[in-house]
Design an enzyme around this catalytic site. Sequence first.
Site, PDB file in Angstrom:
ATOM      1  N   CYS A 163     -43.124 -12.501  12.871  1.00 48.82           N
ATOM      2  CA  CYS A 163     -44.005 -12.652  11.704  1.00 48.82           C
ATOM      3  C   CYS A 163     -44.029 -14.088  11.193  1.00 48.82           C
ATOM      4  CB  CYS A 163     -43.553 -11.714  10.590  1.00 48.82           C
ATOM      5  SG  CYS A 163     -43.719  -9.965  10.991  1.00 48.82           S
ATOM      6  N   SER A 222     -34.606 -11.721  19.986  1.00 48.70           N
ATOM      7  CA  SER A 222     -34.505 -11.421  18.560  1.00 48.70           C
ATOM      8  C   SER A 222     -35.185 -12.469  17.682  1.00 48.70           C
ATOM      9  CB  SER A 222     -33.021 -11.303  18.168  1.00 48.70           C
ATOM     10  OG  SER A 222     -32.865 -10.701  16.914  1.00 48.70           O
ATOM     11  N   ALA A 276     -37.363  -4.283  18.998  1.00 41.71           N
ATOM     12  CA  ALA A 276     -36.914  -2.942  19.376  1.00 41.71           C
ATOM     13  C   ALA A 276     -35.719  -2.985  20.322  1.00 41.71           C
ATOM     14  CB  ALA A 276     -38.068  -2.166  20.012  1.00 41.71           C
ATOM     15  N   ARG A 304     -22.909   0.497  18.061  1.00 38.24           N
ATOM     16  CA  ARG A 304     -22.266   1.194  16.943  1.00 38.24           C
ATOM     17  C   ARG A 304     -21.895   2.625  17.318  1.00 38.24           C
ATOM     18  NH1 ARG A 304     -26.241  -1.722  14.021  1.00 38.24           N
ATOM     19  NH2 ARG A 304     -27.646   0.084  13.971  1.00 38.24           N
TER      20      ARG A 304
END
Length: 222
Positions: A42, A38, A11, A21
């Site tokens: 999983c 980052s 997040a 951006r």
Amino acid sequence: MRLVILGGVAAGTKAASRARRLDPEMEITVYQEEPEPSISECGLPYYLSGVVGERENLIARTPEQFADKDIEVLVRHRVESIDAAGKKLSVRDLRTDKVFDDTYDRLIIATGARAVLPPIPGAELEGVFKLRFLTDSDEIRRYIEERSPGKATIVGGGYIGLEVAENLCRLGMEVSLIEGEDRVALAYGPEVSENVEAELEANGVGVYTGEHVDEFTGEGRV
């Protein structure tokens, strides 16, 4: 405008990228307590067995790659207090143990969750692990390489517990899985749980539902 983000996994880094951006001029800093930002969480169980062969494959982007987008990511930094009225932070550099102050115009808290260790006696023994961060995977993998354990018990039959069971089986271990509820894979319906349990047992995993761990025992380690 200065944006500070606490937490640099999914997040937090997505928020930083989105903010960049939207505003190419915004000053953005991300504080992350763990050594890597980052990460692909999983994939952590699959790193244990070597299905994910290289540690670097679990790191989606490095601080240097974020810096190329003019996003400052400071790993091994923990924010210890927030002065919301003054828009100030107290930050500890965990590498040097030095504390410094920072300021912000906007603050995003994206620290996520921590693995919950139940208050079970013996949880501090060597050989008892949690799995939440890449550093946890490093610790478990190192233990497996050094100790070559033949058996493993997993407490919890959710997503991570099931994937850990799968990967420890790949390593040839005798695996038991203990779940306090009456079935594994509670996120799905009973039919799916039944199929998952059958698959586990077909692969040699001992599945114990409706059971609880009272204590971990051993002389220094389990």
